[in-house]
Each structure stands twice: as C-alpha cells, then as structure tokens.
Enzyme design. Structure first.
Site, PDB file in Angstrom:
ATOM      1  N   LYS A 105      14.005   3.688   3.353  1.00  0.00           N
ATOM      2  CA  LYS A 105      12.601   3.488   3.704  1.00  0.00           C
ATOM      3  C   LYS A 105      12.541   3.153   5.191  1.00  0.00           C
ATOM      4  O   LYS A 105      13.358   2.375   5.698  1.00  0.00           O
ATOM      5  CB  LYS A 105      12.026   2.355   2.860  1.00  0.00           C
ATOM      6  CG  LYS A 105      10.543   2.098   3.022  1.00  0.00           C
ATOM      7  CD  LYS A 105      10.092   0.995   2.067  1.00  0.00           C
ATOM      8  CE  LYS A 105       8.609   0.728   2.153  1.00  0.00           C
ATOM      9  NZ  LYS A 105       8.182  -0.351   1.209  1.00  0.00           N
ATOM     10  N   SER A 126       4.570   0.654  -1.810  1.00  0.00           N
ATOM     11  CA  SER A 126       4.598   1.320  -0.531  1.00  0.00           C
ATOM     12  C   SER A 126       5.811   2.214  -0.297  1.00  0.00           C
ATOM     13  O   SER A 126       5.829   3.034   0.628  1.00  0.00           O
ATOM     14  CB  SER A 126       4.540   0.285   0.593  1.00  0.00           C
ATOM     15  OG  SER A 126       5.676  -0.580   0.544  1.00  0.00           O
ATOM     16  N   SER A 145       6.170  -2.800  -4.433  1.00  0.00           N
ATOM     17  CA  SER A 145       6.522  -1.598  -3.681  1.00  0.00           C
ATOM     18  C   SER A 145       7.845  -0.939  -4.022  1.00  0.00           C
ATOM     19  O   SER A 145       8.083   0.199  -3.623  1.00  0.00           O
ATOM     20  CB  SER A 145       6.465  -1.895  -2.182  1.00  0.00           C
ATOM     21  OG  SER A 145       5.156  -2.246  -1.816  1.00  0.00           O
TER      22      SER A 145
END
Length: 550
Positions: free
Chosen positions: A105, A180, A204
C-alpha cells in the site's frame, strides 16, 4: 528452501543465456499463486525468480488498465529477482518469502520508491529509509513489486485518490474495492502478486479483504511496528497482510511481526514475551471446531430485506449453519455495546490525533524530496481529494489535538468499552466473536461513503481480527460471479494464533473464494529489459469527489 544439483545447473544455464532454459522460465502460471507454489516452481526448475516477476508484471500490464489499482512499479524489481536467481545458483535460498512478489500500500515508506499516500502534493516525497515492516519483508526474501492505490491518505474506504484515481472492484467494475487498502485488495484478487500489505485505522485491511474474497489480519495493537507508515491515529492505526489463502497470510504475519520491539513505535513494548517470535503458520495445523464457542454479534447485521443487505445475511447464515454442523457452538450476542454507528461517533479518536501524527511524520529527517511540512500545508495546497462526507472531519482535525477537553474522557470510555468486551467473552465463555465485515454489499463507485462497516470495535479496543471470505451475492450483469462478502473473527489481545487457526478451519469447511471473471484468463508472460512505468488513470474519478475542496 534447498535446491538439488540439477536445478542449480539449470539456473546457471539460464544466466548463460540458454534459449531452452529461458523458455522454461515462464511456464509457471501465476494465477492464484501461493508461497508454496512459487517455491515449488523454483525448486523444480519450472521457473526462475525473474520469470515469476515478469509473469506478474505481464498480468499488471494486461489487467490494471481495467481496475486502476497500481500507483507505481518498483524499478528495481527485476534486478532484485536476478539477484535471487544468483542466490539460487549459489545454493543460498533462505527466507520464508524468498522470491515472493509483494505489493505495498502506498503509505509504507520505501527508499527505492516515492511514498505518496495517493496524495498529489506528496508525489515527490521520498523516504530515505524503509519502514521496519518493509525491511522485514525484504530480509525474508520478498520482491517488492510496487505500490498500490488507496483511499487518499487512508481516510475512508472508497479507494479514490488524487494520484491514483478511482480503483475499481475486479468482481464488479461498477463497485468500489473497499478500502482504504482497496488497491491492495483489487491487486491480490486479480493475481498481480502473491501477497499485499495494508493499513487499518477503522476498517482498512478488512474492508478490501471482504470486498475481494481475500484473507486479512489486523493484529493486536503493538504486534507489528507502525513506524514508517503515513499515520492517522496513534490509538487506532495498525498494519498487516492481505492474501488469497490462510497459509500465506500466517507466513506474512510471522515475517511482519518479526520486527519485535521498535523504539520508533513505543506500543511495540506492549507485546508480552510469550507473544514474540511466534511462527503463526505452525499454529494453523491443530485443533478442531468441535466445541468452539463463537459469539454471533447480532447488532452488526442489517436484517432488512434488500438487494444490498440480504446477500450478506444469507452468506453469514450459511456460514453459521456450516459451523454448527461441524460441532461449533454459535452463541447469539445481543449486547447493546455492539453498535458500530454509536462506537464510531463516541469512541473514534482520529480527529484528535490526526494532525499531531501527520505533523510528526512530515517533519521526519528521513523524509526527503519536496513535500508539505505540516498537515495544515497539506490542505492549503489545493492538490488533494477529500470526499464531501469527510469535509467536517478533516476541518475539525485541522484545529483539534489530544489537548481537546473531550479527548481524555474519550480515551477513558475506550478503556471501559474494552473491559465490557472482555466481560462479554468471559460471561459467554467465548473463543471469538463473528460478524459480517460490512452489513451490506461493498458500495458502488460514486457513493457518499463506504457505509455499513463494522471494523470500529476492533480498531478502538486494539483487538486482533482475521477476515475470511463468507460467500458471494447472486450474479448480475456487472458481477458475473457475484460480489464477495467477508466475515470477521475477533478475539482477545495476543490470540492471533488461535484466530488464524479458527479462520483456517472456517475456510476449510466453506471454500468460497473465486477468481474474478475479469482477470481469470491467463496472460502469456513477456520478457522485460526494464520494469515498465504504470500511469494511473485520473479520468475515472467520480464528479461527486471534486479535487481541492474542503
């Protein structure tokens, strides 16, 4: 991983340019590849490490334009793969993640790639050192393949950003991939890598796992160092892996937790001695669901009848029926403390901690390149994307801190909630709680928010959670295999091994994961001289999310 003499000779031929050996290098099909299958391909001579990396890059080039989940590829990925092939030729193949392609990420600090958080004004922000979790992955032999899109600065769950655009769900292009960490979820579902990483401040890690038929673990607060991660909340932030199977998830957790105590993240001092240096993969292979007591959290369901909620309820009902059939005891839990909307409103600490944490991150001496110096500067540039439903949150965070008069009482309330949670476990003699990660299907592109999620309880109490696939909605024109649905398994602190074991057994009795139809076809691996440059599409950002407004 030790290779026989014949394989060593083959790999030496590859490096000498043997055309036959080179043709063998890309015979390995990386769709749904696992750590074990990659290692078998290497040890059998079916592929080289470079061939495996090239195969994943080929899939990214073929399918990423449709889902827009990658921000950048690591320009050093092929060179790293070549170095690992040389290590194989030398008989040095140590590391649990040897030659395992991993996508990070894009809020993990990396010294060989920019770390942007998906935020346009951080496009040139260059860490000079890797995050400790990234160091651990590299030490274990992983090939860091690139960075994934995310909801900008990890503030919500729609996975849209001013650098990466809108990431789409590979199971249904009309829907978001959760977030997210939605770029990671979409990428791993589409077999762009073996493993991915995410962060979790409220939902997330678990939201994209649920929305993409994947497995994730949000560990107990402190188990994995959060240093070198773009922060939001000192109280709630956690990091962890996302995978397509439990074995890979457990191995990745073992590696990421190997950082141990880290003075840059003092919550790592909370880890009990008995919870350090655990091989979580070894914890998967014992026990039984017979007699296990699982609390079904009734307050985390939406029992209304609709196309968005009914599939979730049916998937969880099918899972609980399967659990009961093998001897588990499913105990309905109706305690009023289990109300995600109430917990989010009254216990969430993000708006008090965000500015202070971000200011500290931006001021780090190890952060090079041009970038704003404070959170106030971040939002003064106009180079950002905040969804309208978060305008109030961000504006409040800009003028709030842990000195606010309501912060200390909120922290005390969290302590009381944590005690109440433990009391529920004790009163019902529970091994874990189970509930849907999201009470409705993952929302469509352009939605106001990723509503209906249940991650806040674990986030504020610091509890560990493993997310497993629970089923799919019925197929539709836009979702030919249906939309994935996930279930959370929440335990008491430092019970990751127990939860992973339970999750492994749940996955075994209900094998529900399916590949996305969109990315199911194999892609012939190309040979690359250099790693290609990926340019995310910004054209698909919904008009409902205007840039530069707050």
């Amino acid at each position: 991983m030790k290779l026989n003499r014949a394989v060593l000779v083959l790999l030496q031929l590859i490096h000498l340019g043997s055309s036959h050996a080179q043709s063998c290098a890309n015979r390995f099909d990386v769709r749904e590849a696992t750590i074990e299958s990659v290692h078998n391909a290497l040890s059998s001579g079916l592929s080289t490490c470079r061939g495996i990396v090239e195969a994943f890059i080929s899939r990214i080039e073929a399918y990423n334009p449709a889902i827009n989940a990658i921000i950048t590829l690591n320009p050093q990925a092929l060179a790293v793969a070549d170095s690992l092939d040389r290590a194989i030729a030398d008989g040095n193949t140590t590391g649990a993640l040897f030659c395992i392609p991993v996508l990070l990420k894009d809020n993990y600090d990396t010294q060989d790639m920019k770390t942007t958080g998906g935020y346009l004004d951080l496009a040139n922000s260059q860490p000079s050192i890797d995050a400790p979790a990234v160091i651990a992955l590299k030490r274990a032999g992983a090939v860091i393949l690139g960075k994934t899109n995310l909801h900008e600065l990890a503030l919500e769950g729609l996975s849209v950003s001013s650098i990466g655009g809108q990431t789409l769900n590979p199971y249904d292009l009309s829907r978001t991939p959760g977030g997210s960490s939605g770029g990671t979820g979409a990428d791993i579902a589409a077999s762009f890598a073996v493993l991915g990483t995410g962060t979790d401040t409220v939902n997330s890690l678990r939201s994209p796992a649920s929305a993409n038929s994947l497995f994730s673990v949000r560990p107990t607060r402190g188990l994995i160092s959060r240093a070198g991660i773009i922060p939001i909340s000192y109280t709630q932030d956690a990091i962890g892996p996302i995978a397509r199977n439990m074995e890979d998830l457990a191995t990745a957790l073992t590696v990421m937790a190997s950082v141990d105590y880290d003075e840059s993240d003092n919550v790592t001092s909370l880890v009990p001695q008995g919870s350090r240096n655990i091989d979580y993969a070894a914890a998967l292979y014992s026990g039984s669901l017979q007699g296990v007591r699982l609390g079904l959290v009734e307050g985390f369901f939406n029992r209304s009848n609709s196309n968005e909620t009914t599939p979730v309820n049916e998937a969880l009902d099918a899972t609980t029926s399967a659990l009961t059939a093998v001897g588990a005891k499913v105990v309905p839990i109706g305690s009023p403390i289990f109300n995600s909307t109430y917990i989010l409103k009254n216990y969430d600490t993000q708006r008090f901690e965000y500015r202070q944490e971000m200011d500290k991150y931006l001021a780090k001496p190890s952060l090079r390149g041009s970038h704003p110096g404070t959170m106030k500067d971040l939002y003064a540039s106009g180079k950002f994307l905040v969804i309208p439903s978060q305008y109030e949150y961000v504006n409040t965070a800009l003028v709030s801190s842990t000195q606010n008069i309501t912060y200390a009482p909120r922290k005390l309330d969290i302590q009381n909630l944590t005690l109440a949670l433990r009391t529920v476990f004790a009163d019902h003699a529970l091994d874990a709680l189970i509930y849907p990660e999201q009470a409705n299907l993952v929302v469509k592109v352009g939605a106001a928010s990723q509503f209906g999620r249940n991650g806040i309880l674990a986030a504020v109490t610091g509890s560990p959670v493993v997310t497993v696939p629970a089923g799919f909605s019925p197929a539709t024109d836009t979702a030919p295999k249906g939309i994935p649905i996930g279930m959370e398994i929440l335990g008491l602190p430092w019970t990751e091994g127990k939860l992973l074991n339970l999750a492994k057994q749940v996955a075994a009795i209900r094998r529900v994961r399916k590949m996305p139809a969109l990315t199911e076809a194999p892609i012939e691996a190309a040979a690359y001289d250099t790693v290609p440059i990926i340019v995310p599409s910004l054209a698909n950002i919904p008009s409902a999310y205007p840039l530069g407004r707050l």
